[in-house]
Motif scaffolding. Structure first.
Motif, PDB file in Angstrom:
ATOM      1  N   GLY A   1       0.811  -1.204   0.000  1.00  0.00           N
ATOM      2  CA  GLY A   1       0.000   0.000   0.000  1.00  0.00           C
ATOM      3  C   GLY A   1       0.849   1.260   0.000  1.00  0.00           C
ATOM      4  N   ILE A   2       0.214   2.368  -0.358  1.00  0.00           N
ATOM      5  CA  ILE A   2       0.929   3.631  -0.518  1.00  0.00           C
ATOM      6  C   ILE A   2       0.294   4.713   0.350  1.00  0.00           C
TER       7      ILE A   2
ATOM      8  N   SER B   1      10.560  21.181   5.334  1.00  0.00           N
ATOM      9  CA  SER B   1      11.282  21.214   4.070  1.00  0.00           C
ATOM     10  C   SER B   1      11.450  19.775   3.584  1.00  0.00           C
ATOM     11  N   PRO B   2      11.800  19.577   2.308  1.00  0.00           N
ATOM     12  CA  PRO B   2      12.056  18.211   1.844  1.00  0.00           C
ATOM     13  C   PRO B   2      13.105  17.486   2.689  1.00  0.00           C
ATOM     14  N   ALA B   3      14.148  18.190   3.081  1.00  0.00           N
ATOM     15  CA  ALA B   3      15.197  17.556   3.890  1.00  0.00           C
ATOM     16  C   ALA B   3      14.665  17.108   5.245  1.00  0.00           C
ATOM     17  N   GLN B   4      13.819  17.936   5.851  1.00  0.00           N
ATOM     18  CA  GLN B   4      13.230  17.556   7.138  1.00  0.00           C
ATOM     19  C   GLN B   4      12.310  16.354   6.994  1.00  0.00           C
ATOM     20  N   PHE B   5      11.567  16.299   5.885  1.00  0.00           N
ATOM     21  CA  PHE B   5      10.703  15.145   5.651  1.00  0.00           C
ATOM     22  C   PHE B   5      11.536  13.874   5.473  1.00  0.00           C
ATOM     23  N   GLU B   6      12.609  13.981   4.727  1.00  0.00           N
ATOM     24  CA  GLU B   6      13.467  12.812   4.529  1.00  0.00           C
ATOM     25  C   GLU B   6      13.976  12.279   5.869  1.00  0.00           C
ATOM     26  N   HIS B   7      14.317  13.190   6.767  1.00  0.00           N
ATOM     27  CA  HIS B   7      14.806  12.788   8.088  1.00  0.00           C
ATOM     28  C   HIS B   7      13.715  12.077   8.880  1.00  0.00           C
ATOM     29  N   LEU B   8      12.492  12.631   8.869  1.00  0.00           N
ATOM     30  CA  LEU B   8      11.379  11.995   9.577  1.00  0.00           C
ATOM     31  C   LEU B   8      11.093  10.605   9.037  1.00  0.00           C
ATOM     32  N   VAL B   9      11.043  10.502   7.712  1.00  0.00           N
ATOM     33  CA  VAL B   9      10.726   9.213   7.087  1.00  0.00           C
ATOM     34  C   VAL B   9      11.810   8.186   7.383  1.00  0.00           C
ATOM     35  N   ALA B  10      13.066   8.601   7.377  1.00  0.00           N
ATOM     36  CA  ALA B  10      14.169   7.674   7.644  1.00  0.00           C
ATOM     37  C   ALA B  10      14.053   7.043   9.020  1.00  0.00           C
ATOM     38  N   GLU B  11      13.425   7.766   9.963  1.00  0.00           N
ATOM     39  CA  GLU B  11      13.254   7.242  11.312  1.00  0.00           C
ATOM     40  C   GLU B  11      11.922   6.533  11.505  1.00  0.00           C
ATOM     41  N   SER B  12      11.141   6.401  10.427  1.00  0.00           N
ATOM     42  CA  SER B  12       9.829   5.750  10.485  1.00  0.00           C
ATOM     43  C   SER B  12       9.918   4.336   9.923  1.00  0.00           C
ATOM     44  N   PRO B  13       8.845   3.537  10.071  1.00  0.00           N
ATOM     45  CA  PRO B  13       8.861   2.193   9.487  1.00  0.00           C
ATOM     46  C   PRO B  13       8.966   2.196   7.966  1.00  0.00           C
ATOM     47  N   PHE B  14       8.621   3.312   7.308  1.00  0.00           N
ATOM     48  CA  PHE B  14       8.729   3.375   5.850  1.00  0.00           C
ATOM     49  C   PHE B  14      10.193   3.441   5.410  1.00  0.00           C
ATOM     50  N   GLN B  15      10.981   4.204   6.132  1.00  0.00           N
ATOM     51  CA  GLN B  15      12.422   4.383   5.930  1.00  0.00           C
ATOM     52  C   GLN B  15      12.793   5.199   4.691  1.00  0.00           C
TER      53      GLN B  15
ATOM     54  N   SER C   1      11.429   7.373   0.922  1.00  0.00           N
ATOM     55  CA  SER C   1      10.319   8.108   0.332  1.00  0.00           C
ATOM     56  C   SER C   1      10.711   8.669  -1.025  1.00  0.00           C
ATOM     57  N   LYS C   2       9.694   9.081  -1.779  1.00  0.00           N
ATOM     58  CA  LYS C   2       9.904   9.840  -3.006  1.00  0.00           C
ATOM     59  C   LYS C   2       9.247  11.200  -2.807  1.00  0.00           C
ATOM     60  N   ILE C   3      10.016  12.275  -2.968  1.00  0.00           N
ATOM     61  CA  ILE C   3       9.523  13.623  -2.697  1.00  0.00           C
ATOM     62  C   ILE C   3       9.597  14.466  -3.961  1.00  0.00           C
ATOM     63  N   ALA C   4       8.487  15.107  -4.291  1.00  0.00           N
ATOM     64  CA  ALA C   4       8.430  16.016  -5.433  1.00  0.00           C
ATOM     65  C   ALA C   4       7.912  17.367  -4.954  1.00  0.00           C
ATOM     66  N   MET C   5       8.359  18.446  -5.602  1.00  0.00           N
ATOM     67  CA  MET C   5       7.933  19.787  -5.220  1.00  0.00           C
ATOM     68  C   MET C   5       7.247  20.486  -6.380  1.00  0.00           C
ATOM     69  N   ALA C   6       6.229  21.313  -6.045  1.00  0.00           N
ATOM     70  CA  ALA C   6       5.532  22.114  -7.053  1.00  0.00           C
ATOM     71  C   ALA C   6       4.854  23.283  -6.350  1.00  0.00           C
ATOM     72  N   GLY C   7       5.088  24.512  -6.819  1.00  0.00           N
ATOM     73  CA  GLY C   7       4.461  25.681  -6.218  1.00  0.00           C
ATOM     74  C   GLY C   7       4.818  25.823  -4.755  1.00  0.00           C
TER      75      GLY C   7
ATOM     76  N   VAL D   1       4.961  13.733  -0.792  1.00  0.00           N
ATOM     77  CA  VAL D   1       5.787  12.651  -0.275  1.00  0.00           C
ATOM     78  C   VAL D   1       5.038  11.341  -0.503  1.00  0.00           C
ATOM     79  N   ARG D   2       5.658  10.405  -1.220  1.00  0.00           N
ATOM     80  CA  ARG D   2       5.056   9.087  -1.460  1.00  0.00           C
ATOM     81  C   ARG D   2       5.833   8.031  -0.677  1.00  0.00           C
ATOM     82  N   LEU D   3       5.076   7.253   0.064  1.00  0.00           N
ATOM     83  CA  LEU D   3       5.651   6.226   0.944  1.00  0.00           C
ATOM     84  C   LEU D   3       4.992   4.890   0.635  1.00  0.00           C
ATOM     85  N   THR D   4       5.781   3.857   0.517  1.00  0.00           N
ATOM     86  CA  THR D   4       5.262   2.531   0.192  1.00  0.00           C
ATOM     87  C   THR D   4       5.576   1.552   1.313  1.00  0.00           C
ATOM     88  N   LYS D   5       4.586   0.775   1.712  1.00  0.00           N
ATOM     89  CA  LYS D   5       4.806  -0.276   2.698  1.00  0.00           C
ATOM     90  C   LYS D   5       5.308  -1.517   1.983  1.00  0.00           C
ATOM     91  N   ASP D   6       6.426  -2.033   2.419  1.00  0.00           N
ATOM     92  CA  ASP D   6       7.051  -3.182   1.751  1.00  0.00           C
ATOM     93  C   ASP D   6       6.098  -4.357   1.669  1.00  0.00           C
TER      94      ASP D   6
END
Length: 226
Positions: free
Chosen positions: A147-148, A193-207, A209-215, A220-225
């Motif tokens: 799931g995503i 910020s994208p960097a802060q999100f990456e840090h949060l995700v790295a410490e989560s069960p998702f580990q 992520s794919k992050i895109a920016m617009a406007g 942030v897209r996260l997939t459960k293995d």
């Protein structure tokens, strides 16, 4: 030393109740905004099989959730901490003649069984969560394998010009434009910020992520293995 999560808890609390929630519902319910939600509903659910279970976390007035339900292909639920928003969203769903299981509850401790959903959506709300690490863990828990989770929110890196451009698309009057710009400027200070999100995700069960920016925003897209 106080953690980031503890600091966010000190400075945030229930806000979207009563008149504030009703004001937000009005400014987000314009014809042009509903068209955006309709397009987003189709994009977010593209590729999901018929009968898939979709959860929107912090759906507010429920406009996006309702547009997903209008597609007629999914089991749809919404979870919001605001009692007022749950009332508004439930009424909006009834008026739209769609079925959505709107519930009041906290994203940090969701009232759903593990592996209940194929897609979890969180739009324009993650920056307000008082316990973001717990929120990510709960999203992971309620997702089925494969799931995503899709988080769409403001970026702390958004500029004043980005905010001006976003508000111009909302078709607001002079007062609404002024108020909305001020609100978005305030919310940007809460955002990640994208960097802060990456840090949060790295410490989560998702580990990862794919992050895109617009406007003014990021996705942030996260997939459960599997």
């Amino acid at each position: 030393m106080e953690t980031m999560e503890a600091r966010r808890w000190r400075f945030k609390g229930p806000e979207m109740e009563g008149p504030v929630a009703r004001w937000y519902a009005r400014i987000r319910g314009s014809k042009s905004q509903i068209e955006v939600f309709r397009k987003q509903a189709a994009e977010l659910t593209s590729g999901l099989p018929d009968g898939a279970a979709v959860l929107e976390v912090a759906p507010g007035p429920g406009y996006l959730t309702i547009e997903i339900a209008r597609l007629g292909r999914f089991q749809v639920a919404g979870l919001d901490i605001s009692h007022t928003f749950v009332q508004i969203a439930s009424r909006n769903a009834a008026e739209a003649h769609v079925t959505v299981d709107f519930r009041q509850g906290d994203v940090a401790a969701m009232p759903f069984a593990a592996e209940s959903f194929d897609l979890v959506v969180c739009q324009a709300a993650f920056k307000n969560f008082t316990l973001p690490k717990s929120a990510l863990s709960e999203m992971h828990r309620v997702l089925r394998r494969g799931g995503i989770a899709v988080i769409q929110d403001m970026s702390r890196d958004a500029t004043h010009a980005d905010i001006d451009g976003e508000v111009r698309t909302m078709e607001l009057g002079a007062l609404g434009t002024l108020t909305t710009k001020a609100t978005l400027e305030m919310l940007r200070r809460r955002a990640y910020s994208p960097a802060q999100f990456e840090h949060l995700v790295a410490e989560s069960p998702f580990q990862t992520s794919k992050i895109a920016m617009a406007g003014i925003g990021l996705e942030v897209r996260l997939t459960k293995d599997q």
